[in-house]
Design an enzyme around this catalytic site. Structure first.
Site, PDB file in Angstrom:
ATOM      1  N   ARG A 173      86.407  58.794  84.429  1.00 40.70           N
ATOM      2  CA  ARG A 173      85.353  59.633  85.002  1.00 40.70           C
ATOM      3  C   ARG A 173      84.483  58.852  85.985  1.00 40.70           C
ATOM      4  O   ARG A 173      83.868  59.420  86.861  1.00 40.70           O
ATOM      5  CB  ARG A 173      84.415  60.136  83.890  1.00 40.70           C
ATOM      6  CG  ARG A 173      84.994  61.150  82.947  1.00 40.70           C
ATOM      7  CD  ARG A 173      84.126  61.288  81.719  1.00 40.70           C
ATOM      8  NE  ARG A 173      82.780  61.768  81.961  1.00 40.70           N
ATOM      9  CZ  ARG A 173      82.414  63.045  81.982  1.00 40.70           C
ATOM     10  NH1 ARG A 173      83.310  63.973  81.773  1.00 40.70           N
ATOM     11  NH2 ARG A 173      81.164  63.392  82.197  1.00 40.70           N
ATOM     12  N   ARG A 177      83.541  52.038  93.845  1.00 38.54           N
ATOM     13  CA  ARG A 177      83.398  52.207  95.300  1.00 38.54           C
ATOM     14  C   ARG A 177      83.119  50.905  96.015  1.00 38.54           C
ATOM     15  O   ARG A 177      82.371  50.086  95.506  1.00 38.54           O
ATOM     16  CB  ARG A 177      82.181  53.098  95.593  1.00 38.54           C
ATOM     17  CG  ARG A 177      82.342  54.499  95.233  1.00 38.54           C
ATOM     18  CD  ARG A 177      81.277  55.321  95.954  1.00 38.54           C
ATOM     19  NE  ARG A 177      81.195  56.584  95.246  1.00 38.54           N
ATOM     20  CZ  ARG A 177      80.148  56.950  94.533  1.00 38.54           C
ATOM     21  NH1 ARG A 177      79.080  56.202  94.470  1.00 38.54           N
ATOM     22  NH2 ARG A 177      80.176  58.114  93.904  1.00 38.54           N
ATOM     23  N   ARG A 250      81.312  63.516  68.306  1.00 40.33           N
ATOM     24  CA  ARG A 250      80.210  62.589  68.394  1.00 40.33           C
ATOM     25  C   ARG A 250      78.941  63.411  68.550  1.00 40.33           C
ATOM     26  O   ARG A 250      78.919  64.422  69.281  1.00 40.33           O
ATOM     27  CB  ARG A 250      80.441  61.731  69.632  1.00 40.33           C
ATOM     28  CG  ARG A 250      79.891  60.359  69.586  1.00 40.33           C
ATOM     29  CD  ARG A 250      80.357  59.511  68.472  1.00 40.33           C
ATOM     30  NE  ARG A 250      79.531  58.300  68.488  1.00 40.33           N
ATOM     31  CZ  ARG A 250      79.160  57.639  67.422  1.00 40.33           C
ATOM     32  NH1 ARG A 250      79.547  58.027  66.234  1.00 40.33           N
ATOM     33  NH2 ARG A 250      78.406  56.562  67.521  1.00 40.33           N
ATOM     34  N   ARG A 281      70.821  55.295  76.303  1.00 39.59           N
ATOM     35  CA  ARG A 281      70.102  55.443  77.569  1.00 39.59           C
ATOM     36  C   ARG A 281      68.707  55.996  77.346  1.00 39.59           C
ATOM     37  O   ARG A 281      68.419  56.569  76.286  1.00 39.59           O
ATOM     38  CB  ARG A 281      70.881  56.309  78.564  1.00 39.59           C
ATOM     39  CG  ARG A 281      71.245  57.681  78.051  1.00 39.59           C
ATOM     40  CD  ARG A 281      72.176  58.389  79.049  1.00 39.59           C
ATOM     41  NE  ARG A 281      72.716  59.613  78.480  1.00 39.59           N
ATOM     42  CZ  ARG A 281      73.699  60.328  79.024  1.00 39.59           C
ATOM     43  NH1 ARG A 281      74.254  59.936  80.144  1.00 39.59           N
ATOM     44  NH2 ARG A 281      74.125  61.424  78.443  1.00 39.59           N
ATOM     45  N   GLU A 301      68.403  58.185  73.661  1.00 36.03           N
ATOM     46  CA  GLU A 301      69.580  58.855  73.088  1.00 36.03           C
ATOM     47  C   GLU A 301      70.321  57.923  72.136  1.00 36.03           C
ATOM     48  O   GLU A 301      70.855  56.903  72.569  1.00 36.03           O
ATOM     49  CB  GLU A 301      70.546  59.220  74.219  1.00 36.03           C
ATOM     50  CG  GLU A 301      70.567  60.680  74.538  1.00 36.03           C
ATOM     51  CD  GLU A 301      71.479  60.976  75.715  1.00 36.03           C
ATOM     52  OE1 GLU A 301      72.667  60.669  75.663  1.00 36.03           O
ATOM     53  OE2 GLU A 301      70.966  61.540  76.699  1.00 36.03           O
ATOM     54  N   TYR A 349      86.304  67.547  76.880  1.00 35.24           N
ATOM     55  CA  TYR A 349      85.119  66.914  77.448  1.00 35.24           C
ATOM     56  C   TYR A 349      84.827  67.531  78.819  1.00 35.24           C
ATOM     57  O   TYR A 349      85.022  66.913  79.852  1.00 35.24           O
ATOM     58  CB  TYR A 349      85.424  65.417  77.555  1.00 35.24           C
ATOM     59  CG  TYR A 349      84.280  64.478  77.843  1.00 35.24           C
ATOM     60  CD1 TYR A 349      82.982  64.908  78.031  1.00 35.24           C
ATOM     61  CD2 TYR A 349      84.525  63.108  77.930  1.00 35.24           C
ATOM     62  CE1 TYR A 349      81.968  64.001  78.286  1.00 35.24           C
ATOM     63  CE2 TYR A 349      83.514  62.202  78.178  1.00 35.24           C
ATOM     64  CZ  TYR A 349      82.244  62.663  78.364  1.00 35.24           C
ATOM     65  OH  TYR A 349      81.251  61.753  78.621  1.00 35.24           O
ATOM     66  N   ASP A 351      82.731  69.201  81.972  1.00 37.99           N
ATOM     67  CA  ASP A 351      81.442  69.238  82.665  1.00 37.99           C
ATOM     68  C   ASP A 351      81.086  70.701  82.914  1.00 37.99           C
ATOM     69  O   ASP A 351      81.936  71.591  82.808  1.00 37.99           O
ATOM     70  CB  ASP A 351      81.555  68.515  84.008  1.00 37.99           C
ATOM     71  CG  ASP A 351      81.651  67.010  83.829  1.00 37.99           C
ATOM     72  OD1 ASP A 351      81.170  66.507  82.804  1.00 37.99           O
ATOM     73  OD2 ASP A 351      82.221  66.348  84.725  1.00 37.99           O
TER      74      ASP A 351
HETATM   75  N1  UDP Z   1      80.188  54.307  80.486  1.00 39.21           N
HETATM   76  C1  UDP Z   1      79.992  52.940  80.374  1.00 39.21           C
HETATM   77  N2  UDP Z   1      78.836  52.412  80.839  1.00 39.21           N
HETATM   78  C2  UDP Z   1      77.855  53.157  81.380  1.00 39.21           C
HETATM   79  C3  UDP Z   1      78.061  54.557  81.506  1.00 39.21           C
HETATM   80  C4  UDP Z   1      79.242  55.093  81.031  1.00 39.21           C
HETATM   81  O1  UDP Z   1      80.844  52.240  79.894  1.00 39.21           O
HETATM   82  O2  UDP Z   1      76.799  52.598  81.767  1.00 39.21           O
HETATM   83  C5  UDP Z   1      81.450  54.873  79.940  1.00 39.21           C
HETATM   84  C6  UDP Z   1      81.318  55.337  78.516  1.00 39.21           C
HETATM   85  O3  UDP Z   1      82.535  55.095  77.846  1.00 39.21           O
HETATM   86  C7  UDP Z   1      81.112  56.826  78.663  1.00 39.21           C
HETATM   87  C8  UDP Z   1      82.001  57.146  79.861  1.00 39.21           C
HETATM   88  O4  UDP Z   1      81.851  56.000  80.693  1.00 39.21           O
HETATM   89  O5  UDP Z   1      81.492  57.531  77.520  1.00 39.21           O
HETATM   90  C9  UDP Z   1      81.615  58.407  80.605  1.00 39.21           C
HETATM   91  O6  UDP Z   1      80.267  58.312  81.004  1.00 39.21           O
HETATM   92  P1  UDP Z   1      79.435  59.548  81.524  1.00 39.21           P
HETATM   93  O7  UDP Z   1      78.170  59.028  82.102  1.00 39.21           O
HETATM   94  O8  UDP Z   1      80.296  60.372  82.399  1.00 39.21           O
HETATM   95  O9  UDP Z   1      79.128  60.303  80.162  1.00 39.21           O
HETATM   96  P2  UDP Z   1      78.166  61.535  79.818  1.00 39.21           P
HETATM   97  O10 UDP Z   1      77.182  61.661  80.929  1.00 39.21           O
HETATM   98  O11 UDP Z   1      79.053  62.728  79.656  1.00 39.21           O
HETATM   99  O12 UDP Z   1      77.528  61.120  78.543  1.00 39.21           O
END
Ligand code: UDP
Length: 370
Positions: A173, A177, A250, A281, A301, A349, A351
Protein backbone atom coordinates in the site's frame (compact mmCIF):
# COMPACT_ATOMS: atom_id res chain seq x y z
CA UNK A 1 -47.11 -11.27 0.41
CA UNK A 2 -45.71 -7.80 0.01
CA UNK A 3 -43.38 -6.92 2.82
CA UNK A 4 -43.01 -3.53 4.42
CA UNK A 5 -39.57 -2.82 2.92
CA UNK A 6 -37.75 -3.85 -0.21
CA UNK A 7 -34.42 -3.77 1.59
CA UNK A 8 -33.40 -3.99 5.21
CA UNK A 9 -29.88 -2.60 5.36
CA UNK A 10 -27.77 -3.63 8.30
CA UNK A 11 -25.08 -1.09 9.07
CA UNK A 12 -25.03 2.59 8.12
CA UNK A 13 -21.37 2.74 7.11
CA UNK A 14 -20.36 3.56 3.56
CA UNK A 15 -21.46 0.26 2.05
CA UNK A 16 -24.91 0.31 3.59
CA UNK A 17 -25.45 4.01 3.01
CA UNK A 18 -24.43 3.95 -0.65
CA UNK A 19 -26.59 0.89 -1.26
CA UNK A 20 -29.54 2.51 0.53
CA UNK A 21 -29.10 5.68 -1.47
CA UNK A 22 -29.01 3.89 -4.81
CA UNK A 23 -31.93 1.62 -3.99
CA UNK A 24 -34.04 4.56 -2.81
CA UNK A 25 -33.17 6.46 -5.98
CA UNK A 26 -34.45 3.45 -7.93
CA UNK A 27 -37.79 3.69 -6.13
CA UNK A 28 -37.21 1.02 -3.50
CA UNK A 29 -38.23 1.29 0.11
CA UNK A 30 -35.33 0.87 2.52
CA UNK A 31 -34.84 0.66 6.23
CA UNK A 32 -31.33 1.12 7.57
CA UNK A 33 -30.52 -0.12 11.06
CA UNK A 34 -27.34 0.32 13.04
CA UNK A 35 -26.38 -1.06 16.41
CA UNK A 36 -24.39 2.04 17.29
CA UNK A 37 -26.02 5.20 18.56
CA UNK A 38 -25.01 7.10 15.44
CA UNK A 39 -24.87 6.60 11.67
CA UNK A 40 -21.76 6.50 9.50
CA UNK A 41 -19.91 3.42 10.69
CA UNK A 42 -16.23 4.10 11.14
CA UNK A 43 -16.20 7.40 9.23
CA UNK A 44 -18.39 9.01 11.89
CA UNK A 45 -16.93 12.14 13.47
CA UNK A 46 -17.76 13.55 16.85
CA UNK A 47 -17.63 17.31 17.21
CA UNK A 48 -15.66 18.25 20.32
CA UNK A 49 -14.58 21.85 20.97
CA UNK A 50 -15.59 22.70 17.41
CA UNK A 51 -13.22 20.07 16.00
CA UNK A 52 -14.38 17.05 14.01
CA UNK A 53 -12.82 14.13 15.80
CA UNK A 54 -12.42 11.01 13.66
CA UNK A 55 -13.81 8.78 16.33
CA UNK A 56 -12.79 5.47 14.76
CA UNK A 57 -9.40 6.42 13.37
CA UNK A 58 -8.30 8.92 10.75
CA UNK A 59 -10.01 8.78 7.37
CA UNK A 60 -8.58 10.57 4.39
CA UNK A 61 -10.57 10.27 1.23
CA UNK A 62 -8.52 9.50 -1.86
CA UNK A 63 -9.27 7.96 -5.23
CA UNK A 64 -8.07 7.84 -8.80
CA UNK A 65 -11.54 7.23 -10.07
CA UNK A 66 -13.23 10.40 -11.27
CA UNK A 67 -16.66 8.78 -11.12
CA UNK A 68 -16.23 7.98 -7.42
CA UNK A 69 -14.89 11.47 -6.73
CA UNK A 70 -17.88 13.04 -8.51
CA UNK A 71 -20.18 10.68 -6.64
CA UNK A 72 -19.06 11.82 -3.17
CA UNK A 73 -18.90 15.44 -4.27
CA UNK A 74 -22.64 15.36 -4.97
CA UNK A 75 -23.19 15.28 -1.22
CA UNK A 76 -20.44 17.46 0.17
CA UNK A 77 -17.50 19.56 -1.03
CA UNK A 78 -14.02 18.41 -0.16
CA UNK A 79 -11.11 20.55 1.02
CA UNK A 80 -7.58 20.36 -0.38
CA UNK A 81 -6.07 18.45 2.52
CA UNK A 82 -3.13 16.24 1.57
CA UNK A 83 -2.07 13.60 4.07
CA UNK A 84 1.68 13.91 4.76
CA UNK A 85 2.34 12.02 7.97
CA UNK A 86 5.72 11.92 9.66
CA UNK A 87 7.28 8.99 11.45
CA UNK A 88 9.09 9.31 14.77
CA UNK A 89 11.83 6.72 15.16
CA UNK A 90 14.68 6.52 17.66
CA UNK A 91 14.41 10.21 18.55
CA UNK A 92 14.21 11.52 14.97
CA UNK A 93 11.42 12.56 12.62
CA UNK A 94 11.19 11.22 9.07
CA UNK A 95 8.89 12.05 6.21
CA UNK A 96 6.48 9.48 4.85
CA UNK A 97 5.77 7.84 2.51
CA UNK A 98 9.30 6.75 1.64
CA UNK A 99 10.59 9.50 -0.62
CA UNK A 100 13.62 11.71 -1.30
CA UNK A 101 13.07 13.57 1.98
CA UNK A 102 13.13 10.30 3.93
CA UNK A 103 16.24 9.10 2.11
CA UNK A 104 17.99 12.40 2.83
CA UNK A 105 17.04 12.19 6.51
CA UNK A 106 18.31 8.61 6.72
CA UNK A 107 21.41 8.64 4.56
CA UNK A 108 22.06 12.24 3.49
CA UNK A 109 21.51 11.26 -0.18
CA UNK A 110 20.72 14.40 -2.18
CA UNK A 111 19.84 13.18 -5.66
CA UNK A 112 17.57 10.43 -6.97
CA UNK A 113 20.67 8.72 -8.40
CA UNK A 114 22.35 8.60 -4.99
CA UNK A 115 19.18 7.42 -3.26
CA UNK A 116 18.51 4.77 -5.90
CA UNK A 117 22.04 3.46 -5.65
CA UNK A 118 21.69 3.19 -1.87
CA UNK A 119 18.33 1.42 -2.04
CA UNK A 120 19.48 -0.90 -4.86
CA UNK A 121 22.51 -1.90 -2.82
CA UNK A 122 20.27 -2.68 0.16
CA UNK A 123 17.73 -4.58 -1.92
CA UNK A 124 20.44 -6.65 -3.59
CA UNK A 125 21.85 -7.58 -0.18
CA UNK A 126 18.63 -8.15 1.76
CA UNK A 127 15.81 -8.60 -0.76
CA UNK A 128 14.38 -11.77 -2.30
CA UNK A 129 12.91 -12.47 -5.74
CA UNK A 130 9.64 -13.84 -4.54
CA UNK A 131 8.68 -12.28 -1.18
CA UNK A 132 6.51 -14.59 0.91
CA UNK A 133 5.69 -12.34 3.84
CA UNK A 134 5.67 -8.70 4.90
CA UNK A 135 9.27 -8.70 6.11
CA UNK A 136 10.60 -10.17 2.87
CA UNK A 137 8.41 -7.82 0.88
CA UNK A 138 9.64 -4.73 2.77
CA UNK A 139 13.30 -5.78 2.47
CA UNK A 140 12.80 -6.33 -1.25
CA UNK A 141 11.07 -2.98 -1.67
CA UNK A 142 13.25 -0.65 0.40
CA UNK A 143 16.03 -2.63 2.08
CA UNK A 144 17.15 -2.98 5.67
CA UNK A 145 17.57 0.61 6.93
CA UNK A 146 14.04 1.72 6.13
CA UNK A 147 12.64 -1.59 7.24
CA UNK A 148 14.27 -1.38 10.66
CA UNK A 149 13.72 2.34 11.25
CA UNK A 150 10.27 2.86 9.85
CA UNK A 151 8.46 -0.42 9.26
CA UNK A 152 9.22 -3.38 11.47
CA UNK A 153 8.24 -2.19 14.94
CA UNK A 154 5.29 -0.15 13.71
CA UNK A 155 3.94 -3.10 11.78
CA UNK A 156 4.41 -5.59 14.58
CA UNK A 157 2.61 -3.26 17.00
CA UNK A 158 -0.15 -2.59 14.50
CA UNK A 159 -0.82 -6.23 13.74
CA UNK A 160 0.36 -7.92 16.95
CA UNK A 161 2.16 -10.47 14.85
CA UNK A 162 5.69 -10.92 13.58
CA UNK A 163 6.33 -9.27 10.22
CA UNK A 164 7.39 -12.69 8.95
CA UNK A 165 3.88 -13.99 9.68
CA UNK A 166 2.03 -11.21 7.88
CA UNK A 167 0.92 -11.13 4.24
CA UNK A 168 3.15 -9.16 1.89
CA UNK A 169 0.33 -7.13 0.33
CA UNK A 170 -0.13 -4.92 3.41
CA UNK A 171 3.09 -3.07 2.80
CA UNK A 172 2.51 -2.71 -0.93
CA UNK A 173 0.00 0.00 0.00
CA UNK A 174 2.88 2.36 0.73
CA UNK A 175 4.53 4.15 -2.18
CA UNK A 176 8.29 4.53 -2.69
CA UNK A 177 9.22 7.69 -4.58
CA UNK A 178 12.32 9.30 -5.93
CA UNK A 179 10.86 12.79 -5.70
CA UNK A 180 10.58 15.16 -2.74
CA UNK A 181 6.88 14.44 -2.44
CA UNK A 182 5.35 13.79 0.99
CA UNK A 183 1.84 13.05 -0.25
CA UNK A 184 0.98 9.70 1.38
CA UNK A 185 -1.25 8.71 -1.52
CA UNK A 186 -0.67 8.45 -5.25
CA UNK A 187 -4.26 9.21 -6.18
CA UNK A 188 -5.39 12.17 -8.27
CA UNK A 189 -8.23 13.17 -5.97
CA UNK A 190 -7.88 13.64 -2.23
CA UNK A 191 -9.46 15.64 0.58
CA UNK A 192 -11.65 15.78 3.66
CA UNK A 193 -15.34 16.68 3.44
CA UNK A 194 -15.75 20.33 4.38
CA UNK A 195 -17.70 20.24 7.61
CA UNK A 196 -16.82 16.59 8.27
CA UNK A 197 -17.68 13.08 7.13
CA UNK A 198 -21.08 13.11 8.78
CA UNK A 199 -22.24 15.39 5.98
CA UNK A 200 -21.42 12.70 3.45
CA UNK A 201 -23.41 10.05 5.29
CA UNK A 202 -26.30 12.41 6.02
CA UNK A 203 -26.40 13.27 2.32
CA UNK A 204 -26.45 9.61 1.31
CA UNK A 205 -29.18 8.76 3.81
CA UNK A 206 -31.34 11.82 3.28
CA UNK A 207 -35.02 10.86 3.15
CA UNK A 208 -34.30 7.25 4.17
CA UNK A 209 -35.65 5.64 7.30
CA UNK A 210 -32.83 4.96 9.76
CA UNK A 211 -32.96 3.42 13.21
CA UNK A 212 -29.88 3.53 15.41
CA UNK A 213 -29.26 1.67 18.67
CA UNK A 214 -30.74 -1.39 17.01
CA UNK A 215 -28.94 -4.68 16.76
CA UNK A 216 -30.05 -7.00 13.97
CA UNK A 217 -28.99 -9.99 16.06
CA UNK A 218 -31.31 -9.03 18.90
CA UNK A 219 -34.24 -10.25 16.78
CA UNK A 220 -33.19 -11.63 13.43
CA UNK A 221 -36.48 -13.31 12.78
CA UNK A 222 -38.46 -10.13 13.14
CA UNK A 223 -36.03 -8.11 11.04
CA UNK A 224 -35.90 -10.72 8.28
CA UNK A 225 -39.67 -10.73 8.13
CA UNK A 226 -40.09 -7.04 7.36
CA UNK A 227 -38.09 -6.83 4.13
CA UNK A 228 -37.81 -8.76 0.89
CA UNK A 229 -34.04 -8.65 1.01
CA UNK A 230 -31.33 -8.02 3.54
CA UNK A 231 -28.14 -6.07 2.84
CA UNK A 232 -25.61 -7.10 5.46
CA UNK A 233 -22.42 -5.14 6.11
CA UNK A 234 -21.42 -6.59 9.48
CA UNK A 235 -18.93 -9.32 10.30
CA UNK A 236 -19.50 -12.33 8.09
CA UNK A 237 -18.62 -14.84 10.83
CA UNK A 238 -21.10 -13.23 13.19
CA UNK A 239 -23.83 -13.56 10.56
CA UNK A 240 -23.30 -17.31 10.66
CA UNK A 241 -23.15 -17.40 14.48
CA UNK A 242 -19.40 -18.10 14.27
CA UNK A 243 -20.30 -21.68 13.44
CA UNK A 244 -17.07 -22.42 11.56
CA UNK A 245 -14.96 -20.55 14.11
CA UNK A 246 -13.97 -16.95 14.76
CA UNK A 247 -12.21 -14.86 12.16
CA UNK A 248 -9.46 -12.75 13.70
CA UNK A 249 -9.49 -8.98 13.50
CA UNK A 250 -7.27 -6.27 14.80
CA UNK A 251 -8.92 -3.73 17.02
CA UNK A 252 -7.88 -0.31 18.27
CA UNK A 253 -8.16 1.55 21.53
CA UNK A 254 -8.29 5.31 21.19
CA UNK A 255 -7.06 7.61 23.91
CA UNK A 256 -8.32 11.14 23.35
CA UNK A 257 -6.93 14.25 25.02
CA UNK A 258 -8.23 17.81 24.82
CA UNK A 259 -5.22 20.10 25.12
CA UNK A 260 -5.20 23.74 26.00
CA UNK A 261 -2.83 24.53 23.21
CA UNK A 262 -3.48 25.61 19.65
CA UNK A 263 -1.07 23.31 17.88
CA UNK A 264 0.35 20.19 19.46
CA UNK A 265 2.38 18.48 16.73
CA UNK A 266 2.03 20.62 13.60
CA UNK A 267 0.63 17.78 11.53
CA UNK A 268 -2.49 15.62 11.30
CA UNK A 269 -0.57 12.39 11.80
CA UNK A 270 2.71 11.36 13.38
CA UNK A 271 3.51 7.66 13.43
CA UNK A 272 5.55 6.22 16.27
CA UNK A 273 7.66 3.38 15.02
CA UNK A 274 9.46 2.39 18.22
CA UNK A 275 8.06 -0.57 20.14
CA UNK A 276 8.65 1.34 23.39
CA UNK A 277 5.55 3.43 22.61
CA UNK A 278 2.38 1.38 22.99
CA UNK A 279 0.55 3.51 20.42
CA UNK A 280 1.23 3.48 16.69
CA UNK A 281 0.34 7.08 15.97
CA UNK A 282 -0.91 10.38 17.31
CA UNK A 283 -3.62 12.07 15.30
CA UNK A 284 -4.27 15.79 15.76
CA UNK A 285 -7.71 16.14 14.27
CA UNK A 286 -7.96 19.91 13.67
CA UNK A 287 -5.28 19.74 10.94
CA UNK A 288 -7.59 17.73 8.66
CA UNK A 289 -9.70 20.85 8.29
CA UNK A 290 -7.02 23.50 8.89
CA UNK A 291 -8.69 24.35 12.22
CA UNK A 292 -7.81 27.53 14.05
CA UNK A 293 -9.55 26.69 17.36
CA UNK A 294 -7.85 27.71 20.60
CA UNK A 295 -7.70 24.12 21.84
CA UNK A 296 -6.66 20.95 20.11
CA UNK A 297 -7.66 17.30 20.33
CA UNK A 298 -5.20 14.49 19.93
CA UNK A 299 -5.76 10.75 19.79
CA UNK A 300 -3.25 8.06 20.57
CA UNK A 301 -4.03 4.81 18.76
CA UNK A 302 -3.28 1.60 20.60
CA UNK A 303 -3.71 -1.53 18.50
CA UNK A 304 -5.04 -4.58 20.27
CA UNK A 305 -6.58 -7.95 19.45
CA UNK A 306 -10.26 -8.06 18.66
CA UNK A 307 -12.61 -9.73 21.14
CA UNK A 308 -16.40 -9.72 21.23
CA UNK A 309 -16.46 -6.65 23.50
CA UNK A 310 -14.45 -4.27 21.31
CA UNK A 311 -14.65 -3.18 17.66
CA UNK A 312 -13.35 -5.15 14.69
CA UNK A 313 -11.29 -2.76 12.57
CA UNK A 314 -8.80 -4.61 10.40
CA UNK A 315 -9.26 -8.08 8.95
CA UNK A 316 -6.13 -10.19 9.37
CA UNK A 317 -5.70 -11.65 5.93
CA UNK A 318 -3.14 -14.31 6.72
CA UNK A 319 -3.51 -17.81 5.29
CA UNK A 320 -5.36 -19.27 8.26
CA UNK A 321 -7.99 -16.53 8.40
CA UNK A 322 -8.29 -16.24 4.65
CA UNK A 323 -9.06 -19.96 4.40
CA UNK A 324 -11.72 -19.66 7.07
CA UNK A 325 -13.18 -16.63 5.34
CA UNK A 326 -13.46 -18.59 2.08
CA UNK A 327 -15.60 -21.16 3.91
CA UNK A 328 -17.89 -18.44 5.24
CA UNK A 329 -17.99 -16.88 1.81
CA UNK A 330 -19.21 -20.18 0.33
CA UNK A 331 -22.01 -20.21 2.88
CA UNK A 332 -22.91 -16.63 2.07
CA UNK A 333 -23.41 -17.54 -1.59
CA UNK A 334 -26.11 -19.96 -0.53
CA UNK A 335 -28.03 -17.33 1.44
CA UNK A 336 -30.96 -16.35 -0.66
CA UNK A 337 -32.09 -12.76 -0.51
CA UNK A 338 -29.06 -11.54 1.37
CA UNK A 339 -26.43 -9.24 -0.12
CA UNK A 340 -23.11 -9.16 1.72
CA UNK A 341 -20.72 -6.22 1.38
CA UNK A 342 -18.18 -3.96 3.02
CA UNK A 343 -14.91 -4.39 4.92
CA UNK A 344 -16.28 -6.71 7.59
CA UNK A 345 -18.53 -8.75 5.38
CA UNK A 346 -15.92 -9.31 2.69
CA UNK A 347 -13.07 -9.56 5.21
CA UNK A 348 -11.04 -7.17 3.08
CA UNK A 349 -8.75 -4.27 3.91
CA UNK A 350 -10.81 -1.81 1.87
CA UNK A 351 -10.32 1.94 1.66
CA UNK A 352 -13.37 4.19 1.50
CA UNK A 353 -13.32 4.68 -2.26
CA UNK A 354 -13.15 0.92 -2.78
CA UNK A 355 -16.16 0.32 -0.55
CA UNK A 356 -18.15 2.92 -2.46
CA UNK A 357 -17.15 1.39 -5.80
CA UNK A 358 -18.19 -2.03 -4.53
CA UNK A 359 -21.52 -0.77 -3.22
CA UNK A 360 -22.25 0.92 -6.54
CA UNK A 361 -21.42 -2.22 -8.50
CA UNK A 362 -23.52 -4.44 -6.24
CA UNK A 363 -26.47 -2.09 -6.15
CA UNK A 364 -26.41 -1.67 -9.92
CA UNK A 365 -26.38 -5.43 -10.43
CA UNK A 366 -29.13 -5.91 -7.90
CA UNK A 367 -31.40 -3.11 -9.06
CA UNK A 368 -31.04 -3.86 -12.75
CA UNK A 369 -31.83 -7.51 -12.12
CA UNK A 370 -34.87 -6.75 -10.14
N1 UDP B 1 3.44 1.00 7.91
C1 UDP B 1 4.71 1.03 8.47
N2 UDP B 1 5.17 2.21 8.97
C2 UDP B 1 4.44 3.34 8.97
C3 UDP B 1 3.14 3.31 8.39
C4 UDP B 1 2.67 2.11 7.88
O1 UDP B 1 5.39 0.04 8.49
O2 UDP B 1 4.92 4.38 9.47
C5 UDP B 1 2.94 -0.30 7.40
C6 UDP B 1 2.15 -1.07 8.43
O3 UDP B 1 2.40 -2.45 8.25
C7 UDP B 1 0.72 -0.76 8.06
C8 UDP B 1 0.80 -0.70 6.54
O4 UDP B 1 2.07 -0.10 6.30
O5 UDP B 1 -0.16 -1.75 8.50
C9 UDP B 1 -0.30 0.12 5.89
O6 UDP B 1 -0.30 1.41 6.44
P1 UDP B 1 -1.49 2.43 6.24
O7 UDP B 1 -1.03 3.76 6.72
O8 UDP B 1 -1.97 2.34 4.85
O9 UDP B 1 -2.56 1.85 7.26
P2 UDP B 1 -3.96 2.43 7.78
O10 UDP B 1 -3.96 3.90 7.52
O11 UDP B 1 -5.03 1.68 7.05
O12 UDP B 1 -3.93 2.11 9.23
Amino acid sequence: MKKQYDYLIIGSGLFGSVFAHEATKAGKKCLVIDKREHIGGNIYCENIEGINVHKYGPHIFHTNDKAIWDYVNQFVDFNNFIYSPMSFSKGKLYNLPFNMNTFYQLWGTKTPQEAKAKIDEQITTYGTKNPQNLEEQALSLVGKDIYHNLIKEYTEKQWGRKATELPAFIIKRLPVRFTFDNNYFNDTYQGIPIGGYNKLIEGLLEGIEVITNTDYFSDRKKFNSIANKVVYSGKIDEYFDYKLGLLEYRSLRFENEVLDTENFQGNAGINYNDASYGFTRIIEHKHFEFGKQKKTIITKEYPCEWNPSNEAFYPINDDKNQTLFEEYHKLSLKEENVIFGGRLSEYKYYDMHQVIAMALTRSKKELNND
